[in-house]
Design a protein around this motif. Structure first.
Motif, PDB file in Angstrom:
ATOM      1  N   ASN A  74       0.828  -1.208   0.000  1.00  0.00           N
ATOM      2  CA  ASN A  74       0.000   0.000   0.000  1.00  0.00           C
ATOM      3  C   ASN A  74       0.861   1.256   0.000  1.00  0.00           C
ATOM      4  O   ASN A  74       0.556   2.237  -0.696  1.00  0.00           O
ATOM      5  N   SER A  75       1.936   1.224   0.769  1.00  0.00           N
ATOM      6  CA  SER A  75       2.835   2.380   0.813  1.00  0.00           C
ATOM      7  C   SER A  75       3.484   2.620  -0.550  1.00  0.00           C
ATOM      8  O   SER A  75       3.584   3.760  -1.020  1.00  0.00           O
ATOM      9  N   LYS A  76       3.930   1.547  -1.186  1.00  0.00           N
ATOM     10  CA  LYS A  76       4.553   1.678  -2.505  1.00  0.00           C
ATOM     11  C   LYS A  76       3.561   2.181  -3.547  1.00  0.00           C
ATOM     12  O   LYS A  76       3.892   3.027  -4.378  1.00  0.00           O
ATOM     13  N   LEU A  77       2.343   1.648  -3.506  1.00  0.00           N
ATOM     14  CA  LEU A  77       1.336   2.081  -4.466  1.00  0.00           C
ATOM     15  C   LEU A  77       1.009   3.562  -4.282  1.00  0.00           C
ATOM     16  O   LEU A  77       0.881   4.312  -5.254  1.00  0.00           O
ATOM     17  N   ASP A  78       0.883   3.980  -3.041  1.00  0.00           N
ATOM     18  CA  ASP A  78       0.592   5.385  -2.762  1.00  0.00           C
ATOM     19  C   ASP A  78       1.740   6.290  -3.198  1.00  0.00           C
ATOM     20  O   ASP A  78       1.523   7.424  -3.648  1.00  0.00           O
ATOM     21  N   ALA A  79       2.967   5.792  -3.079  1.00  0.00           N
ATOM     22  CA  ALA A  79       4.148   6.588  -3.432  1.00  0.00           C
ATOM     23  C   ALA A  79       4.492   6.501  -4.916  1.00  0.00           C
ATOM     24  O   ALA A  79       5.389   7.207  -5.388  1.00  0.00           O
ATOM     25  N   GLY A  80       3.808   5.621  -5.644  1.00  0.00           N
ATOM     26  CA  GLY A  80       4.097   5.448  -7.060  1.00  0.00           C
ATOM     27  C   GLY A  80       5.338   4.638  -7.339  1.00  0.00           C
ATOM     28  O   GLY A  80       5.894   4.700  -8.434  1.00  0.00           O
ATOM     29  N   SER A  81       5.785   3.846  -6.362  1.00  0.00           N
ATOM     30  CA  SER A  81       7.025   3.084  -6.531  1.00  0.00           C
ATOM     31  C   SER A  81       6.797   1.575  -6.588  1.00  0.00           C
ATOM     32  O   SER A  81       7.755   0.803  -6.574  1.00  0.00           O
ATOM     33  N   ALA A  82       5.546   1.143  -6.661  1.00  0.00           N
ATOM     34  CA  ALA A  82       5.249  -0.292  -6.685  1.00  0.00           C
ATOM     35  C   ALA A  82       5.603  -0.897  -8.034  1.00  0.00           C
ATOM     36  O   ALA A  82       5.714  -0.199  -9.048  1.00  0.00           O
ATOM     37  N   GLY A  83       5.771  -2.209  -8.044  1.00  0.00           N
ATOM     38  CA  GLY A  83       6.096  -2.914  -9.270  1.00  0.00           C
ATOM     39  C   GLY A  83       4.954  -2.916 -10.262  1.00  0.00           C
ATOM     40  O   GLY A  83       3.834  -2.483  -9.972  1.00  0.00           O
TER      41      GLY A  83
END
Length: 419
Positions: A74-83
């Motif tokens: 969730n943190s990565k998705l919110d930050a735009g850094s998810a795969g």
């Protein structure tokens, strides 16, 4: 056309072709996952098979620890850094990602035709209008045991609860082995391999699960409290220091031959095959009395979706079409025995322990984990609260009745059918 002009065009075409080839080689897809124990399988078997057929696309598998995955993702998705590719847990956790615009609608993938409505239901909107993850596999719960230890101690595989505790008593009295390898430090395994493993025999699988969703049963009813009463007895069989024992600790205790029984999910098979030097068997959750109908958690466990913000959506969809193929189904199920394909294509499995688990489908009624559909959409989250309650009950920090009451009050605080 002059020779000079023709030469120029040929050179331009060559340069353009080289640039396109270079760009194609530059597409690298990253997979987010909570399954950190199968990293080598992805690296050594699954990804090479895909890349061999799709030379313009590279794939990297980057897992997180299971208990940290939801928050980290969730943190990565919110930050735009998810795969680019998101490994999807079933039902509510992934539905929330889709509703939040984090997962793309994959209903138009041609590979979706390879899955039944039941297989897709764990990764669809409630009305079935959108499917947002490609189903990969289900897992089955039960108990894995050390066949050498059982033979050494003259033990028979238990079929009833009375036989189950008699076996545990004999193992404890002998003292050679820890009766069962499970800890409560990480909490989730107490619920997943504890409560959700034995529970379906009490609440009668889908009958009880659906009654809870409809508000026709409560978590304080006997079928929902009784599994906690059994878990309250487990603590005396888990060995010294189990309260601080992590999930990897438990895996190691069993594969090193120090424990006789492991409350399990079929996902353990691959790792255990690689690490244990003794023969293993498996048995389903024992029923209350001989002749009772049995129920197993045959849980729609894992799928894979597309990050809606991925800059490599076209390549990712190519990968997802392959994940939905019969080729992937056979490769995945045999590379990861214990993850049973949800593809409609028949898959023949070579692993005997995986064959044992899947054979229970012909003997017992299948269900899924009770907390996964609808009931964990609010706060407090019933899935996470069940982790805590199960661990508390095992270590004696909370009585079965108190745990059930707390969970019921939490569910009723936001879920209207339970009010």
């Amino acid at each position: 056309m002059t020779t000079t002009r023709l030469t120029g065009l040929l050179m331009a075409t060559t340069v353009l072709g080289s640039a396109l080839a270079a760009n194609a080689q530059d597409v690298t897809l990253t997979i987010e996952s909570w399954r950190n124990d199968d990293l080598t399988i992805w690296q050594d078997s699954i990804i090479p098979a895909f890349e061999a057929a799709n030379p313009g696309i590279k794939v990297e598998f980057t897992p997180s620890a299971p208990a940290e995955y939801n928050a980290a993702l969730n943190s990565k998705l919110d930050a735009g850094s998810a795969g680019d590719l998101i490994t999807c847990r079933p039902f509510d956790a992934s539905l929330a990602l889709y509703d939040g615009g984090k997962l793309a609608d994959l209903s138009d993938l041609s590979a979706m035709a390879n899955f039944s409505d039941v297989a897709k239901s764990a990764w669809q909107t409630d009305d079935g209008s959108a499917t947002f993850c490609v189903p990969m596999a289900s897992v089955i719960h039960g108990f894995i045991y050390n066949k050498d230890a059982f033979a050494e101690l003259g033990l028979e595989v238990p079929a009833t609860e009375e036989e189950f505790f008699a076996v545990l008593d004999k193992i404890r009295e002998d003292g050679t082995y820890i009766p069962m390898a499970m800890g409560t430090n990480d909490q989730w395994e107490a619920a997943t391999m504890g409560y959700q493993n034995i529970g379906p025999n009490y609440w009668k699988g889908e009958e009880g699960r659906l009654a809870l969703i409809k508000g026709e049963q409560k978590l304080t009813d006997e079928p929902w409290v009784a599994p906690y009463a059994q878990l309250a007895r487990w603590g005396e069989y888990l060995g010294d220091g189990y309260e601080a024992q992590t999930y990897p600790d438990s895996q190691n205790l069993f594969t090193l031959g120090r424990a006789a029984i492991y409350p399990a999910g079929s996902w353990e098979i691959t790792g255990f095959n690689a690490q244990a030097d003794f023969e293993m068997g498996a048995f389903p959750p024992p029923v209350a009395a001989a002749g009772d109908e049995c129920y197993i958690s045959d849980h729609t466990d894992i799928a894979i979706g597309l990050n809606a913000a991925s800059p490599n959506a076209e390549a990712a969809r190519t990968f997802l079409e392959w994940v939905g193929s019969a080729e992937f189904a056979s490769l995945y199920a045999n590379a990861l025995p214990g993850f049973f394909s949800l593809n409609s294509a028949a898959v023949e499995m070579a692993d005997p322990l995986a064959q044992e688990f899947v054979s229970w489908r012909g003997k017992c009624q299948s269900t899924i984990r009770s907390t996964y559909q609808i009931l964990s959409r609010g706060t407090p989250n019933l899935e996470n609260e069940t982790w805590n309650a199960s661990a508390n009950v095992i270590r004696g920090a909370e009585t079965p009745g108190d745990a059930a009451t707390r969970l019921q009050e939490g569910l009723a605080s936001w879920y209207e059918p339970q009010q």
